[in-house]
Design an enzyme around this catalytic site. Sequence first.
Site, PDB file in Angstrom:
ATOM      1  N   ASP B 431      46.700  46.455  43.287  1.00  0.00           N
ATOM      2  CA  ASP B 431      46.616  45.020  43.098  1.00  0.00           C
ATOM      3  C   ASP B 431      45.136  44.651  43.240  1.00  0.00           C
ATOM      4  O   ASP B 431      44.351  45.430  43.761  1.00  0.00           O
ATOM      5  CB  ASP B 431      47.466  44.327  44.164  1.00  0.00           C
ATOM      6  CG  ASP B 431      47.323  42.819  44.116  1.00  0.00           C
ATOM      7  OD1 ASP B 431      47.328  42.287  43.002  1.00  0.00           O
ATOM      8  OD2 ASP B 431      47.200  42.205  45.183  1.00  0.00           O
ATOM      9  N   ASP B 607      49.285  43.687  48.391  1.00  0.00           N
ATOM     10  CA  ASP B 607      49.394  42.923  49.635  1.00  0.00           C
ATOM     11  C   ASP B 607      50.226  41.661  49.521  1.00  0.00           C
ATOM     12  O   ASP B 607      50.803  41.221  50.496  1.00  0.00           O
ATOM     13  CB  ASP B 607      47.994  42.541  50.117  1.00  0.00           C
ATOM     14  CG  ASP B 607      47.384  41.459  49.258  1.00  0.00           C
ATOM     15  OD1 ASP B 607      47.516  41.560  48.025  1.00  0.00           O
ATOM     16  OD2 ASP B 607      46.797  40.518  49.801  1.00  0.00           O
TER      17      ASP B 607
END
Lengths: 54, 712
Positions: B431, B607
């Site tokens: 990410d 996250d």
Amino acid sequence: MTGLLLLIPVALFLGLGGLVAFLWAMSNGQFEDPDGSAVRILLEDESEGNVRRD
Amino acid sequence: MNQASDPAQFRTDPAPLEDSRFAVPGMRCAGCIAKLENGIGSLAGVVTARVNFSAKQLAVAHEASIDDRQLIAEIGKLGFQAQPLSANPLGRDDKERKRLIRALGVAGFGMMNVMLLSVSVWSGAAGSTRGLFTWLSALIGVPVIAYAGRPFFDSALMALRHGRTNMDVPISIGVILATGMSLYETITGGGEAYFESAAMLLFFLLAGRTLDAVMRDRARAGIESLLRQQAPGAMVLDDNGVTRWVKANALAPGDRMLVAVGENLAADGVVEQGTSHCDLSLVSGESAPQSCAVGDSVIAGAVNLSAPLTVRVTASGRDTVIADIARLMDEAGQSRSRYVRIADRASRLYAPAVHTLAALAFVGWMIAGAGWHHSLTIAAAVLIITCPCALGLAVPVSQVVAAGGLMRRGVLVKDGSALERFAQVDRALFDKTGTITLGRLKPLDLDRLTQVQAAVALTLAQASRHPIAAAVRDELIARGITPAPVEDLVEISGEGMRGIYRGQPVSLGRPASAEDAAGSVTCLTIGDISTAIRLADAMRPDVTAAMDRLRHMGIPASIISGDRVEAVSAMAQAIGLESQGHALPQDKINAIKTLQSSGYRVLMVGDGLNDGPALAAATASIAPASATDMGQQAADAVFTGDSLIAVPVVIGTARRTMRIVRQNFALAIGYNALAVPLAFAGLVTPLVAAIAMSLSSVLVVANALRLTRAER
């Protein structure tokens, strides 16, 4: 042979004593906070200070 | 439970007591314990306060007159940050571990005492002494085996009831058969007893299982203390203008929430009053704050950045966007629960092979005319000697040693199965916001400030809870700046901090020009001189080094993010990776599924809330400690600290661990190849079985412990 009759119960009793002590310590939470026990020795008046018994 | 923390002992009045637990990560010394226990324990309404220093938790038994929020405020006054934890998060797992440790203690006691008696028998005790010793062994051995063997018997019974077989089936059959045969031998007064082998086998296997449970609990407790767990909720304004705190799942459409700066939205809604910016990076991955004015819709999980808002709730609880993501995550997690651990895979081959061998030994000796008693003894010896100590002990020992090493480096691995899956990974997806970047703003040009400017900026920033002020404050404190004396400090909402420094008006806040109003610039003014401080989400340290190491390991990486395509590709080019921008949670799952269907085993590092489903769907996943609670719960491992180098470190350790595990399997097979023919030939006496078993266990454990050296 008579020595054995004395020594074997003694050995078993000691072993059993150790086991009972371990099981008691487990259920009593003696292993819950090993790091805390190490530093609590440095506290003063720990028994009165932290808990208000009312 | 500790006496002092057991509220039942102090229950003298009929008013029911409540138990609350808080994670207090800031406690470091004996002084902190005394401060917390004395400070909180002496409050009105608090009955006991007890610190668990190992878990960095505070347990408080209190009356209903004082609630969690007040307690957190009181802990804050003592100089600690606290987060509430759910009542007893580890209750059930804890019980399982305690049951195993108790069984381990009993097995250890039985093993030692029976071994003591057996050694005398082996070294030549004869006549009535031998009879006495064998009877004593039986008296100790049978109850010990019945108690300590229960975890295995239960699991074997469960497997058989479902028509399957697992590792515990040959263990249980072997132990029960050996005990039964030995009991028969003892009663008939002849032959040899296997009580010590049975007890020793249970002891070794229980040791392995206990290690597995301890590792899982320790990592879970570590992650538990990282989770913010701020009971999500909102201050709700009723028609009379009175505010009260309402938990997120009790919010109803139509409620009016007051959202302060820095707070998370607890439900989806429409802005009724106020103009502000919202940070959606945890929800969507979008890095630039979005402006929201009256009439705009905002979603749960967004952080209010610049000014207080009043929001009318449109959807709450199970209907919010976040709840949709949670549902997606549950579905995605199904595939991972189908992963079969290496010990179980081995046992699928192993259990039938062992059963066949034992049956063959029995039938063979029956045909050879040895009589059912002798044949059964040999079959029991085969089962005892082939019992899977290497699988039962060596795999958990290796994994616990590896996980302990990783924990010292700041990585919490949730369980052994996660380490096995990390070792398989051959493709990585990252990410962007919060994973490759730090996910928090960092001031860029503090170097341009003079000493005086920095000191004034620190004083102003310290007085505000605004995220930008917090970023400026943290960076200035890290540089060792001491705050300057500023008077008449006031916070003007939506504008910033104002004050008077040596007679001059000073301020830190929103720049006057509208072009910079996106929220990533703050303006420091002293007298007439204004200086802009720009802030940006900086990259984590060691990103390129981490990517290089992954490439060396044969794991190509790419970026998949919910942020704008331009922002993502700019960052990807800087690191030299491929990228995909503007990805919804569903897109991330699809990308993983596509890779998986072409044979890749995918590592996901992420996250945010929007990464949750992808973290659950990937073969293995890692989240930073700054991740959302949902991200940390979905990931297999959580790393603390900023550096991304933790990712290749985890993979490297996992691969080394699996190499050791495979070596141990080879050792076990070699040992069986030597010992099984002996057992088959009827040459295995209880003495040989005891020596062979301890030797093989010591060998595999010693091999597993080599990992500690590799860790350094």
